[in-house]
Design a protein around this motif. Structure first.
Motif, PDB file in Angstrom:
ATOM      1  N   SER A  87       2.154  -6.113   3.669  1.00  0.00           N
ATOM      2  CA  SER A  87       1.448  -7.046   4.531  1.00  0.00           C
ATOM      3  C   SER A  87       1.380  -8.397   3.835  1.00  0.00           C
ATOM      4  O   SER A  87       1.566  -8.495   2.631  1.00  0.00           O
ATOM      5  CB  SER A  87       0.039  -6.528   4.841  1.00  0.00           C
ATOM      6  N   ALA A 141      -1.168 -10.531   3.332  1.00  0.00           N
ATOM      7  CA  ALA A 141      -2.289 -10.846   2.443  1.00  0.00           C
ATOM      8  C   ALA A 141      -3.100  -9.593   2.159  1.00  0.00           C
ATOM      9  O   ALA A 141      -2.626  -8.476   2.299  1.00  0.00           O
ATOM     10  CB  ALA A 141      -3.136 -11.954   3.048  1.00  0.00           C
ATOM     11  N   GLN A 142      -4.337  -9.795   1.794  1.00  0.00           N
ATOM     12  CA  GLN A 142      -5.129  -8.714   1.210  1.00  0.00           C
ATOM     13  C   GLN A 142      -5.630  -7.690   2.201  1.00  0.00           C
ATOM     14  O   GLN A 142      -5.910  -6.564   1.841  1.00  0.00           O
ATOM     15  CB  GLN A 142      -6.310  -9.315   0.457  1.00  0.00           C
ATOM     16  N   GLY A 143      -5.761  -8.095   3.462  1.00  0.00           N
ATOM     17  CA  GLY A 143      -6.238  -7.113   4.433  1.00  0.00           C
ATOM     18  C   GLY A 143      -7.448  -7.560   5.208  1.00  0.00           C
ATOM     19  O   GLY A 143      -8.341  -6.765   5.476  1.00  0.00           O
ATOM     20  N   ARG A 144      -7.461  -8.824   5.596  1.00  0.00           N
ATOM     21  CA  ARG A 144      -8.551  -9.287   6.449  1.00  0.00           C
ATOM     22  C   ARG A 144      -8.386  -8.683   7.824  1.00  0.00           C
ATOM     23  O   ARG A 144      -7.312  -8.221   8.221  1.00  0.00           O
ATOM     24  CB  ARG A 144      -8.534 -10.810   6.545  1.00  0.00           C
ATOM     25  N   ARG A 145      -9.475  -8.705   8.569  1.00  0.00           N
ATOM     26  CA  ARG A 145      -9.477  -8.156   9.914  1.00  0.00           C
ATOM     27  C   ARG A 145      -8.356  -8.795  10.740  1.00  0.00           C
ATOM     28  O   ARG A 145      -8.200 -10.005  10.736  1.00  0.00           O
ATOM     29  CB  ARG A 145     -10.831  -8.434  10.570  1.00  0.00           C
ATOM     30  N   GLY A 146      -7.571  -7.999  11.400  1.00  0.00           N
ATOM     31  CA  GLY A 146      -6.477  -8.499  12.220  1.00  0.00           C
ATOM     32  C   GLY A 146      -5.121  -8.496  11.542  1.00  0.00           C
ATOM     33  O   GLY A 146      -4.107  -8.686  12.212  1.00  0.00           O
ATOM     34  N   GLU A 147      -5.077  -8.288  10.233  1.00  0.00           N
ATOM     35  CA  GLU A 147      -3.794  -8.260   9.551  1.00  0.00           C
ATOM     36  C   GLU A 147      -3.063  -6.960   9.848  1.00  0.00           C
ATOM     37  O   GLU A 147      -3.673  -5.920  10.061  1.00  0.00           O
ATOM     38  CB  GLU A 147      -3.987  -8.405   8.047  1.00  0.00           C
ATOM     39  N   THR A 148      -1.748  -7.015   9.794  1.00  0.00           N
ATOM     40  CA  THR A 148      -0.916  -5.869  10.144  1.00  0.00           C
ATOM     41  C   THR A 148      -0.178  -5.345   8.926  1.00  0.00           C
ATOM     42  O   THR A 148       0.304  -6.130   8.102  1.00  0.00           O
ATOM     43  CB  THR A 148       0.101  -6.263  11.221  1.00  0.00           C
ATOM     44  N   GLN A 149      -0.088  -4.030   8.834  1.00  0.00           N
ATOM     45  CA  GLN A 149       0.748  -3.377   7.836  1.00  0.00           C
ATOM     46  C   GLN A 149       2.077  -3.009   8.471  1.00  0.00           C
ATOM     47  O   GLN A 149       2.118  -2.554   9.605  1.00  0.00           O
ATOM     48  CB  GLN A 149       0.097  -2.077   7.343  1.00  0.00           C
ATOM     49  N   SER A 151       0.852  -1.193   0.000  1.00  0.00           N
ATOM     50  CA  SER A 151       0.000   0.000   0.000  1.00  0.00           C
ATOM     51  C   SER A 151       0.884   1.238   0.000  1.00  0.00           C
ATOM     52  O   SER A 151       1.988   1.218   0.547  1.00  0.00           O
ATOM     53  CB  SER A 151      -0.913   0.021   1.234  1.00  0.00           C
TER      54      SER A 151
END
Lengths: 115, 110
Positions: free
Chosen positions: A94, A96-104, A33
């Motif tokens: 990150s 993966a795509q950005g599911r809840r709980g994922e970190t950047q 991103s």
């Protein structure tokens, strides 16, 4: 692992020129991103790429474009530079795509000055 | 409109004093809320997120949906807490589009 890396660290351009900023994500991360951070403000979302496809776009003009390569690195291009494009450009990666709980994870940024 | 508001640009406290950094948000739905921190000459990093309900470096933050707030608190500030703090919101539609507040600079005096 050096974490997210960005190049160059600093850049000076003149109005009307074009610029390309580069980002290498953490090894194994597939999502990148881009954010713009103007002095005194928080980062503002520009794009997200996942598996080489655009998955999100912020409220930026078409002068801003990006792409992601097969090795998951990414480039941000800005055409017809304006004085207002002067900012710190941040890249974040990150898994993966950005599911809840994922970190950047953020890179150090590229500071662009447009004269 | 989706928005994150941090009303204080600068917060100065003495070492050992309690600290609270305020954050209010506007979002239709159930967002994910975060606090990011940037120490001097370091990159932006995640401090904590509301879904983890954890305490990091003594900091906690509770999501108050009624008041749409996510204030960051620490009972006893330390000098090493001096940094720039950003409250951020991510929507529930997937992806990493994150909306950041303007940030609050915390200065902890000896």
């Amino acid at each position: 692992d050096a974490g997210v890396t960005q190049s160059p660290t600093h850049l000076i351009k003149t109005r009307g020129q074009q610029v390309t900023l580069r980002c290498s994500p953490i090894s194994g991360h597939k999502s990148v991103s881009w954010y713009q951070q103007v002095l005194g403000q928080g980062p503002q979302f520009i794009f997200q790429y996942y598996e080489k496809e655009e998955r999100g776009r912020g409220n930026f003009p078409d002068r801003f474009s990006a792409r992601q390569f097969p090795n998951y690195s990414s480039e941000l291009n800005v055409n017809a530079l304006l004085l207002g494009d002067s900012a710190l450009y941040l890249c974040a990666s990150s898994l993966a795509q950005g599911r809840r709980g994922e970190t950047q994870y953020f890179g150090p940024g590229t500071r662009l000055l447009v004269l | 409109a989706q928005r994150v508001t941090q009303p204080e640009k600068l917060l100065s406290v003495f070492k050992g004093a309690p600290v609270e950094l305020k954050c209010n948000y506007s979002y239709s739905g159930s967002p994910e809320l975060f606090w990011y921190v940037q120490y001097s000459r370091q990159r932006l990093q995640l401090l904590l997120r509301h879904i983890s309900r954890e305490s990091i470096k003594g900091f906690t933050a509770d999501l108050n949906k009624g008041e749409t707030s996510f204030h960051l608190k620490k009972p006893f500030a330390q000098e090493e807490d001096s940094a720039m703090y950003y409250c951020a919101l991510r929507g529930n539609t997937g992806g990493f589009k994150t909306i950041f507040g303007a940030g609050t600079r915390l200065f902890v005096k000896a």
